[in-house]
Scaffold this active site. Structure first.
Site, mmCIF file in Angstrom:
data_model
loop_
_atom_site.group_PDB
_atom_site.id
_atom_site.type_symbol
_atom_site.label_atom_id
_atom_site.label_comp_id
_atom_site.label_asym_id
_atom_site.label_seq_id
_atom_site.Cartn_x
_atom_site.Cartn_y
_atom_site.Cartn_z
ATOM 1 N N LYS A 196 -2.685 -12.539 11.100
ATOM 2 C CA LYS A 196 -2.856 -13.905 10.599
ATOM 3 C C LYS A 196 -2.321 -14.927 11.595
ATOM 4 O O LYS A 196 -2.912 -16.000 11.781
ATOM 5 C CB LYS A 196 -2.148 -14.043 9.253
ATOM 6 C CG LYS A 196 -2.717 -13.135 8.171
ATOM 7 C CD LYS A 196 -1.816 -13.081 6.948
ATOM 8 C CE LYS A 196 -2.323 -12.090 5.920
ATOM 9 N NZ LYS A 196 -1.383 -11.915 4.787
ATOM 10 N N GLU A 204 0.830 -1.193 0.000
ATOM 11 C CA GLU A 204 0.000 0.000 0.000
ATOM 12 C C GLU A 204 0.873 1.255 0.000
ATOM 13 O O GLU A 204 2.087 1.194 0.250
ATOM 14 C CB GLU A 204 -0.909 0.001 1.239
ATOM 15 C CG GLU A 204 -1.819 -1.199 1.349
ATOM 16 C CD GLU A 204 -2.939 -1.193 0.324
ATOM 17 O OE1 GLU A 204 -3.236 -0.107 -0.221
ATOM 18 O OE2 GLU A 204 -3.504 -2.272 0.065
#
Length: 452
Positions: free
Chosen positions: A203, A188
């Protein structure tokens, strides 16, 4: 009950569009596998799109979609932890099964969301939240259900893996590779979540809960990024037979006779691992998770960790599971179909909710790993002896030493690999080394794991 299963897709970005394309391309295969028609009835989007089938209702009111009688399963791919949470909770309240790719939301609020789903007798599926198209959630919840998982290690952020691969293979500096990753869409504009390990920590929190049957505890994951990794360290690691990867670790520790040291390590950090390890040869934007369990042993799961196709594949795997649940509903005493029944479905975190354990998450100073140390010292007699004495006094065993030619006049880099040691011992040793008058800079440390 109608033979059709009706889907709503909330969010028409890369993943949402990928799901629509997958259903269109593989519709016959999906029907053959499930025995049901799978149709998209509504999509949530802020602007009307001309490329969406006219039979699909486009609506910007996500709450209305989540409560619609024309929807059986809600697919949430809008991201974020505020609106997405409100929409998912509203869908659950209205008896909808939910499929999400939102790892941040589940890592931070999953305990609440899963409990609410249990209360409302619906299921929240999230294969796409970890490692993209790799079916690691299904593997750990189902295929390894009879195993005791001892530890797992994973490359679970493709951006970080791309950066580390380019630095090693092409000798490019971190900033240069990061800029390219942003140009390619791997990172990003604000890459903090990727390069500082936050995305991987989200995660890892999910993987650890499934592996060990513990509540989600993202706030207790130790997190260290790759912004401090230099080409110098990448090259020294290669020379010593290792590669640096940005890994997430979840490790069960029995305390070795000391109950205070028993618990679970949750950590994300750069790590030296042997060059010939399978995990060391997973490159580019690929993800991989290595699971060590008993009695099976080590198994490696590798593939695309992001992208429209990979993530849509994982989303639809969850949809197919839920379609099968809806296709095998029970009836109540009056013969009415109970569409929300999922008593035979795998629990959200792989263990029966009442059986989740309170095993403690170990603090950073309790972690045990090997270490790579890079020490810059004055080129004086006795310097190496002083360093090795401090390590020895701290109970730290040296595995290898590499002394390199001076980069600056009178300054010599000394590279030391240690055997596994408790972090608190290493902290004290580094503090003492840095106080030596012959040490000219801060000690660089990178953790090391043999993946044995």
């Amino acid at each position: 009950m109608s033979n059709s299963i009706k889907l709503a897709i909330l969010g028409l970005g890369t993943v949402g569009t990928g799901v629509i394309n997958l259903i269109h391309d593989n519709l016959d295969e999906l029907k053959r596998r499930s025995g049901r028609d799978i149709i998209i009835t509504e999509v949530g989007t802020r602007r009307q799109r001309d490329d969406i089938d006219s039979n699909i209702t486009q609506n910007s009111d996500l709450m209305a979609i989540a409560a619609s009688d024309n929807v059986d399963i809600v697919i949430e791919v809008i991201g974020g932890t505020t609106l997405a949470k409100d929409v998912i909770m509203h869908a659950i309240k209205n008896g909808k099964h939910v499929v999400t790719a939102n790892k941040a939301l589940l890592a931070e609020h999953g305990n609440e969301i899963f409990a609410f789903a249990e209360e409302n007798n619906v299921h929240v599926a999230y294969e796409a939240a970890v490692a993209g198209g790799i079916p690691i959630i299904k593997v750990m919840r189902e295929a390894l259900a009879a195993n005791k998982i001892d530890w797992l290690a994973g490359i679970i952020n493709g951006t970080g893996n791309f950066i580390m691969t380019e630095m090693r293979d092409k000798g490019r500096p971190f900033a240069d590779v990061l800029a390219e990753a942003q140009e390619l869409g791997y990172a990003e504009a604000d890459p903090t979540f990727d390069v500082e390990g936050i995305d991987a920590a989200h995660k890892l929190a999910l993987l650890a809960s499934i592996a060990f049957g513990i509540p989600l505890q993202f706030d207790k994951v130790y997190c260290e990024g790759i912004t401090g990794i230099t080409l110098q360290d990448v090259n020294y690691a290669e020379e010593l037979g290792y590669r640096i990867k940005h890994l997430g670790f979840a490790v069960r520790r029995d305390g070795q006779g000391n109950a205070d040291d028993a618990g679970i390590e949750l950590r994300v950090h750069p790590t030296l691992i042997p060059q010939d390890a399978l995990l060391a040869n997973v490159n580019g934007v690929k993800n991989a998770v290595l699971v060590n369990s008993h009695p099976l042993g080590q198994t490696l799961y590798c593939g695309d960790g992001a992208g429209a196709g990979a993530t849509a594949s994982a989303v639809m795997a969850d949809v197919m599971d839920l379609v099968r649940v809806l296709g095998n509903t029970d009836c109540d005493d009056q013969g009415n179909s109970n569409q929300n029944n999922h008593g035979h479905h795998v629990p959200h975190l792989a263990f029966i909710p009442e059986q989740l354990s309170d095993t403690p998450i170990l603090r950073a100073e309790q972690m045990i790993t090997g270490y790579y140390l890079r020490v810059h010292a004055s080129d004086n007699p006795g310097v190496l002896a002083d360093i090795t004495r401090i390590l020895s006094d701290a109970g730290i065993n040296i595995d290898a030493i590499l002394q390199k030619p001076a980069h600056k006049v009178g300054q010599v880099p000394v590279i030391i690999l240690t055997l596994p040691v408790v972090e608190s011992q290493m902290n004290l040793a580094i503090e003492k080394i840095e106080k030596l008058e012959t040490i000219t800079d801060k000690v660089v440390r990178i953790r090391l794991d043999e993946l044995a």
